[in-house]
Scaffold this active site. Sequence first.
Site, PDB file in Angstrom:
ATOM      1  N   CYS A  48       0.796  -1.234   0.000  1.00 14.04           N
ATOM      2  CA  CYS A  48       0.000   0.000   0.000  1.00 14.04           C
ATOM      3  C   CYS A  48       0.826   1.279   0.000  1.00 14.04           C
ATOM      4  O   CYS A  48       0.262   2.371  -0.075  1.00 14.04           O
ATOM      5  CB  CYS A  48      -0.951  -0.010   1.200  1.00 14.04           C
ATOM      6  SG  CYS A  48      -1.953  -1.509   1.267  1.00 14.04           S
TER       7      CYS A  48
ATOM      8  N   HIS B 218      -3.020   8.101   6.306  1.00 14.78           N
ATOM      9  CA  HIS B 218      -3.214   6.793   5.678  1.00 14.78           C
ATOM     10  C   HIS B 218      -4.622   6.298   6.002  1.00 14.78           C
ATOM     11  O   HIS B 218      -5.329   5.828   5.111  1.00 14.78           O
ATOM     12  CB  HIS B 218      -2.158   5.819   6.178  1.00 14.78           C
ATOM     13  CG  HIS B 218      -2.197   4.487   5.513  1.00 14.78           C
ATOM     14  ND1 HIS B 218      -2.046   4.332   4.152  1.00 14.78           N
ATOM     15  CD2 HIS B 218      -2.373   3.235   6.018  1.00 14.78           C
ATOM     16  CE1 HIS B 218      -2.125   3.048   3.846  1.00 14.78           C
ATOM     17  NE2 HIS B 218      -2.329   2.352   4.962  1.00 14.78           N
TER      18      HIS B 218
ATOM     19  N   HIS C 254      -9.753   2.148  -0.126  1.00 11.00           N
ATOM     20  CA  HIS C 254      -8.307   1.957  -0.034  1.00 11.00           C
ATOM     21  C   HIS C 254      -7.808   1.431  -1.372  1.00 11.00           C
ATOM     22  O   HIS C 254      -8.028   0.273  -1.718  1.00 11.00           O
ATOM     23  CB  HIS C 254      -7.976   0.983   1.086  1.00 11.00           C
ATOM     24  CG  HIS C 254      -6.511   0.894   1.385  1.00 11.00           C
ATOM     25  ND1 HIS C 254      -5.549   1.582   0.678  1.00 11.00           N
ATOM     26  CD2 HIS C 254      -5.825   0.188   2.340  1.00 11.00           C
ATOM     27  CE1 HIS C 254      -4.360   1.307   1.163  1.00 11.00           C
ATOM     28  NE2 HIS C 254      -4.493   0.464   2.178  1.00 11.00           N
TER      29      HIS C 254
END
Length: 750
Positions: A158, A291, A326
Amino acid sequence: MDEIWITGYGIVSALGIGREATLRSLMASRGGIGPVRYLHTTHTEFPVGEVPMGNDEMRRQLGIDPSTPTTRTALMGMLALGEALRHAGLAASDLPETGLVSGTTVGGMDQSEQHYLDFLAGNDFNHFIRTHDCGATTALTAAHYGNFKLLATVSTACSSAANAIIMGANLIRCGHAECVVVGGSESLTKFHLCGFNALMILDEEPCRPFDLSRHGLNLGEGAAYLVLESSGHAARRHAAPCALLAGYGNACDAFHQTASSPDGEGAFRAMGKALAMAAVEPSQIDYINAHGTATPNNDSSESAAMRRIWGSALPPVSSTKSMTGHTTSASGSIEAVVCLLAMQHSFIPPNIGFATPDPQCIVPQGTLKTGVPLRYILSNSFGFGGNDSSLVLASPHAVGASALPSPSEQAAYLYAASAITAQDHGWFEQAARLTQPYQRALDPDFKQHIPPLQARRMGRLLKRAVVTTNEALRQAPFDMPDAIVTGTGLGCIENTELFLDALCREGEHGLKPTHFMQSTHNTIGSLVAIDRHCHGYNSTYAHQQLSFDNALLDTLLQIQLGLISNAIVGAHDELTPSYYKLLCQAGYLGLPGQAASEAAVSFAIGTAAPQDALCRIAAVRLCHNPSDDTLRDTACHMLHQAHIAASQISAVMTAANGNPAHDRQARHYASLLAPDAPQLWCRHLFGESYAASAAALYASALCLHRGVIPPHLMADNQQPPANPTAIIIHNYTETGTHALTLITKIPANS
């Protein structure tokens, strides 16, 4: 050193196609998370953030023939890349001087999961095998627009796109290019939807980052790219900056393969590095794009890290994953573009869905806030394995925005190397050519190296990485590396296959989370960091046969910029019987005269006095689809900068692998680099693999250190040169990216 300007950007996500559509959604606080529409999955209970366009529609918009093999990840990448190039005013004629660094993890998995069983049956879908790996995604995306100067692919889960931005900036700072396009692309697939479900971190409701009731994340997809330029290059083009990339930092949490540490150590270090590089105080940050995945663990850990830096004086914070989902590997660049839009239009994006504060978390900006001048923005991207990266973006008008420090000509030395290959330890004195078309590496008794409890859940490749790393460090003059940089074209492909096979044969329920966790490419580097408790820089490259070359170049850039003093650099690739079969069907392996194998090689590299080092690593260069003249010029420029004459080159280590057609091409390339030097080869000993260039460095370094080239490395049964002093190692991918590595003997009086 010039400032690094951002002169253009492009984006596609659940918020819309392009900058304008994204801006409208942000200003309307309108998220794009909803029911599954395009992904064919049984898990319709999970909302997702899909790009609002089907593959056929993207093909039509891009003018791609329906019969051309491509993937959803590449299609989204093409859309975002095209917008970024147009926004920056870059034409096709500019690309030969422009680099591209892209991040992805699933690559072409959207096609592989559809055709996996067909692949095994050997039917007509074999052309999609070549689109599977991460580097293929970068190559497909780039090829749609022209011939870039160089290509590289980052795969750190990620944080991939954020680390691609860091790599691009370092390429500019060290003079490898004056303009680099950076970012990432990632499509939704059943593979990672089911993988995140196996980890039990998906929410059946729209996600709520930092909220007391948060239950998990919503997966998204998308792509975004930013055009980075030195200010001098941009000024010569009369291009104005949208913003400056003022600072960046990467650190490893070194805590767990998927969970974040309670105190957010990796996040704390990454943010601290970014602030220090930007030369700004925490109080100067006007907004933090967190995040913020909405998992209980991540949000509390990130909150703890932010509180360690800002205390109670925290600037406005929001997680735009509440709107996009995400987007995993693409999130770093997608959220950087969101930050750029916020900076240019003076607003703070909302953290939609937030209602109830959690004492363990910061309180985010729950609603849109407009009319807010933003001078400095911090953007966080944290990945599996604790791979944490932070960026500081500055307004062109920010007071005190300063140029980044210039690089030095700091030497890098290869102290030690450890390898697990198809050869035994006595190969240098006497080696046998591989006689089988496919041969696996000769593993040691892992029980002698790794405690059984630790090894229980480790795949074979992970064990090899730990063993070779520990052995290289045992011989190195340092115990704790400043960085761990890994090259792996396929990652732990055995675990990927196990998860994919179960998914395709047994369905989308009851899948094993361990196989999914170890399918991410940066599992290798993160496990090594966890094993060594190493919080330093950590990155992974997955660019086909040049994966290790990307990693080695990154290490040299970090050293030249004074960011690290030493590193463990690894090349780790395995080749299962089934994947060997698929690569044969795709025409990459199984060619006449060619042997395929696998390798794990770890190098200890540093800047301290060489003592008994194997060699000096003088330079690494990348170039994409070069003409003969360009390849020759690249070698000449590399030698000139390293202060080495062409006549001093003792040999060229070629990419020859035993296949006559391939070898003719490999030897032609080698003759361009040093026409008068003898040619070497080693793939007949170590096999063709995505780690072959690391084996070539390993062999070449031993030749310099021992002062002799054994006859079985000579390509044409020539007389080996006496006392070799400099070797060029050449490597290239099937998609046209070349790498040149120059190593030299260490003088006796060093």
